[in-house]
Motif scaffolding. Structure first.
Motif, mmCIF file in Angstrom:
data_model
loop_
_atom_site.group_PDB
_atom_site.id
_atom_site.type_symbol
_atom_site.label_atom_id
_atom_site.label_comp_id
_atom_site.label_asym_id
_atom_site.label_seq_id
_atom_site.Cartn_x
_atom_site.Cartn_y
_atom_site.Cartn_z
ATOM 1 N N LEU A 1 46.752 33.788 47.175
ATOM 2 C CA LEU A 1 45.477 33.774 46.467
ATOM 3 C C LEU A 1 45.170 32.403 45.882
ATOM 4 C CD1 LEU A 1 45.812 37.237 44.715
ATOM 5 C CD2 LEU A 1 44.102 36.642 46.451
ATOM 6 N N PHE A 2 46.137 31.807 45.217
ATOM 7 C CA PHE A 2 45.865 30.548 44.531
ATOM 8 C C PHE A 2 45.847 29.357 45.493
ATOM 9 C CE2 PHE A 2 46.579 33.201 40.894
ATOM 10 C CZ PHE A 2 45.747 32.655 39.932
ATOM 11 N N SER A 3 46.430 29.509 46.676
ATOM 12 C CA SER A 3 46.278 28.475 47.692
ATOM 13 C C SER A 3 44.875 28.508 48.290
ATOM 14 C CB SER A 3 47.310 28.666 48.813
ATOM 15 O OG SER A 3 48.618 28.452 48.339
ATOM 16 N N THR A 4 44.257 29.680 48.272
ATOM 17 C CA THR A 4 42.920 29.848 48.832
ATOM 18 C C THR A 4 41.827 29.546 47.819
ATOM 19 O OG1 THR A 4 43.795 31.597 50.271
ATOM 20 C CG2 THR A 4 41.397 31.479 50.036
ATOM 21 N N ALA A 5 42.082 29.851 46.545
ATOM 22 C CA ALA A 5 41.060 29.760 45.501
ATOM 23 C C ALA A 5 40.628 28.320 45.250
ATOM 24 C CB ALA A 5 41.580 30.373 44.211
ATOM 25 N N ARG A 6 39.371 28.168 44.815
ATOM 26 C CA ARG A 6 38.812 26.830 44.584
ATOM 27 C C ARG A 6 38.191 26.667 43.200
ATOM 28 N NH1 ARG A 6 34.973 26.735 49.656
ATOM 29 N NH2 ARG A 6 33.890 25.215 48.338
ATOM 30 N N GLU A 7 37.963 27.750 42.487
ATOM 31 C CA GLU A 7 37.321 27.646 41.183
ATOM 32 C C GLU A 7 38.282 27.035 40.171
ATOM 33 O OE1 GLU A 7 34.134 28.369 40.277
ATOM 34 O OE2 GLU A 7 33.746 28.707 42.409
ATOM 35 N N LEU B 1 35.478 30.834 35.929
ATOM 36 C CA LEU B 1 35.295 31.894 36.917
ATOM 37 C C LEU B 1 36.492 32.090 37.835
ATOM 38 C CD1 LEU B 1 31.572 31.432 38.003
ATOM 39 C CD2 LEU B 1 32.518 32.781 36.138
ATOM 40 N N PHE B 2 37.587 31.416 37.576
ATOM 41 C CA PHE B 2 38.700 31.529 38.507
ATOM 42 C C PHE B 2 39.244 32.951 38.557
ATOM 43 C CE2 PHE B 2 41.311 31.277 34.751
ATOM 44 C CZ PHE B 2 42.516 31.873 35.103
ATOM 45 N N ASP B 3 39.256 33.676 37.433
ATOM 46 C CA ASP B 3 39.723 35.068 37.445
ATOM 47 C C ASP B 3 38.912 35.902 38.430
ATOM 48 O OD1 ASP B 3 41.574 35.486 34.805
ATOM 49 O OD2 ASP B 3 39.945 34.109 34.352
ATOM 50 N N LEU B 4 37.591 35.708 38.401
ATOM 51 C CA LEU B 4 36.708 36.474 39.276
ATOM 52 C C LEU B 4 36.963 36.141 40.737
ATOM 53 C CD1 LEU B 4 33.411 36.137 37.229
ATOM 54 C CD2 LEU B 4 34.856 38.171 37.441
ATOM 55 N N GLU B 5 37.146 34.860 41.034
ATOM 56 C CA GLU B 5 37.437 34.479 42.412
ATOM 57 C C GLU B 5 38.744 35.106 42.885
ATOM 58 O OE1 GLU B 5 37.650 30.478 45.185
ATOM 59 O OE2 GLU B 5 38.327 30.362 43.105
ATOM 60 N N ILE B 6 39.768 35.075 42.043
ATOM 61 C CA ILE B 6 41.064 35.654 42.416
ATOM 62 C C ILE B 6 40.930 37.152 42.680
ATOM 63 C CG2 ILE B 6 43.370 36.222 41.534
ATOM 64 C CD1 ILE B 6 43.091 33.345 42.533
ATOM 65 N N LEU B 7 40.220 37.861 41.812
ATOM 66 C CA LEU B 7 40.065 39.307 41.992
ATOM 67 C C LEU B 7 39.223 39.622 43.221
ATOM 68 C CD1 LEU B 7 39.574 40.380 38.279
ATOM 69 C CD2 LEU B 7 41.590 40.776 39.716
ATOM 70 N N ALA B 8 38.191 38.815 43.479
ATOM 71 C CA ALA B 8 37.371 39.027 44.674
ATOM 72 C C ALA B 8 38.191 38.769 45.940
ATOM 73 C CB ALA B 8 36.141 38.124 44.632
ATOM 74 N N LEU B 9 39.002 37.717 45.923
ATOM 75 C CA LEU B 9 39.861 37.446 47.071
ATOM 76 C C LEU B 9 40.915 38.537 47.243
ATOM 77 C CD1 LEU B 9 40.431 33.601 46.665
ATOM 78 C CD2 LEU B 9 39.091 34.727 48.450
ATOM 79 N N ALA B 10 41.444 39.052 46.148
ATOM 80 C CA ALA B 10 42.430 40.133 46.228
ATOM 81 C C ALA B 10 41.838 41.352 46.924
ATOM 82 C CB ALA B 10 42.927 40.497 44.833
ATOM 83 N N ALA B 11 40.580 41.662 46.595
ATOM 84 C CA ALA B 11 39.916 42.778 47.270
ATOM 85 C C ALA B 11 39.704 42.468 48.745
ATOM 86 C CB ALA B 11 38.581 43.073 46.584
ATOM 87 N N ARG B 12 39.305 41.233 49.043
ATOM 88 C CA ARG B 12 39.079 40.839 50.433
ATOM 89 C C ARG B 12 40.383 40.909 51.234
ATOM 90 N NH1 ARG B 12 35.239 37.025 52.417
ATOM 91 N NH2 ARG B 12 34.063 37.490 50.520
ATOM 92 N N PHE B 13 41.493 40.528 50.598
ATOM 93 C CA PHE B 13 42.780 40.523 51.275
ATOM 94 C C PHE B 13 43.488 41.880 51.215
ATOM 95 C CE2 PHE B 13 43.367 35.707 50.267
ATOM 96 C CZ PHE B 13 42.374 35.402 51.186
ATOM 97 N N GLN B 14 42.850 42.851 50.597
ATOM 98 C CA GLN B 14 43.373 44.222 50.516
ATOM 99 C C GLN B 14 44.695 44.313 49.751
ATOM 100 O OE1 GLN B 14 43.377 45.957 54.463
ATOM 101 N NE2 GLN B 14 41.408 45.034 54.970
ATOM 102 N N TYR B 15 44.827 43.487 48.714
ATOM 103 C CA TYR B 15 45.972 43.626 47.838
ATOM 104 C C TYR B 15 45.758 44.788 46.876
ATOM 105 C CZ TYR B 15 47.859 39.124 49.395
ATOM 106 O OH TYR B 15 48.378 38.104 50.141
ATOM 107 N N ARG B 16 46.857 45.389 46.465
ATOM 108 C CA ARG B 16 46.802 46.536 45.550
ATOM 109 C C ARG B 16 46.757 46.026 44.111
ATOM 110 N NH1 ARG B 16 51.812 48.603 49.033
ATOM 111 N NH2 ARG B 16 52.173 46.391 48.669
ATOM 112 N N VAL B 17 45.711 46.399 43.398
ATOM 113 C CA VAL B 17 45.491 45.914 42.037
ATOM 114 C C VAL B 17 45.561 47.088 41.065
ATOM 115 C CG1 VAL B 17 43.909 44.724 40.481
ATOM 116 C CG2 VAL B 17 44.032 44.048 42.896
ATOM 117 N N ALA B 18 46.371 46.947 40.027
ATOM 118 C CA ALA B 18 46.461 47.951 38.963
ATOM 119 C C ALA B 18 45.931 47.339 37.675
ATOM 120 C CB ALA B 18 47.901 48.408 38.781
#
Length: 252
Positions: A178-184, A188-205
């Motif tokens: 995630l953090f290798s991909t993220a650019r913010e 807004l970096f939290d939002l980018e990470i969570l959006a990428l997590a959803a895109r990458f189908q990671y399991r979020v609790a």
């Protein structure tokens, strides 16, 4: 930054935190020494501080071998600082925690439990209710934060309610991806990470945690709202236009 694998890395981004960070680090050391003896590291990323924080951290590292400091020589933003720390971390679990200690370090146990139960990412939440979980926050700041989170969730199609809580834990592989991909670099970096997590189908609790507001924060959401909302719209458009390769992480 540890030469040997450790159970957990704690990453703390810090900008002009000479007053608030040392007490949190002292508490964190006591806790981590007891729970993860000889199997943890703490990485503080000094994001261009000008208040003497670097000197304080230099003294602390002399007496605390598990503490490492990475330095940005100019202020690059919280997102950039968290990215630097996470990409340097060697722990099987990686927690990033705000420098103010608003969330007691003991709450990491709740996130670690969620990771052990199968989550790739455990997000501390100040909004989910739970028995015995106490929060203290200025009502106006709390309202502004909830409104922003609601707008961001809708725009980016996120399931997490408390997107901006500065207490999140990752398994190592998802964190690095995630953090290798993220650019913010900033708010807004939290939002980018969570959006990428959803895109990458990671399991979020999302996990209820204790939290109390600590005076001295740098962001004034009410004052900076126009810029933040413009950046949110920019992030929305960028994520819609970019293609990402979904990692085959279910085989890992």
């Amino acid at each position: 930054m540890s030469d040997n694998p450790v159970d957990i890395s704690v990453v703390v981004p810090a900008y002009n935190e000479a007053q608030r960070l040392p007490p949190f680090l002292t508490t964190a050391r006591d806790y981590l020494d007891a729970k993860y003896p000889n199997s943890y590291e703490v990485i503080v990323v000094d994001d261009g501080s000008r208040d003497g924080l670097g000197n304080i951290l230099a003294e602390m590292t002399e007496a605390w071998p598990q503490l490492a400091v990475a330095t940005h020589f100019e202020n690059r933003g919280k997102g950039a600082a968290v990215r630097t720390g996470i990409l340097a971390a060697g722990g099987g679990k990686i927690l990033f925690a705000d420098a103010d200690g608003a969330t007691p370090i003991e709450e990491e146990a709740k996130l670690a439990e969620a990771i052990a139960a199968g989550a790739d990412i455990a997000v501390g939440s100040r909004l989910l209710a739970a028995a015995g979980v106490e929060r203290s926050r200025n009502w106006a700041r709390g309202l502004a934060g909830r409104l922003f989170a609601a707008v961001a969730r809708r725009l980016l199609n996120l399931s997490v309610r408390d997107t901006q809580c500065g207490f999140k834990m990752f398994r190592a592989e998802p964190a690095r991806r995630l953090f290798s991909t993220a650019r913010e670099n900033r708010y807004l970096f939290d939002l980018e990470i969570l959006a990428l997590a959803a895109r990458f189908q990671y399991r979020v609790a999302e996990v209820p945690i204790r939290w109390h507001e600590v005076p001295g924060g740098h962001l004034r959401l009410s004052r900076e709202a126009p810029r933040v909302l413009r950046d949110l719209w920019r992030l929305h458009r960028r994520l819609r236009s970019e293609a990402f390769e979904v990692p085959d992480h279910r085989k890992s």
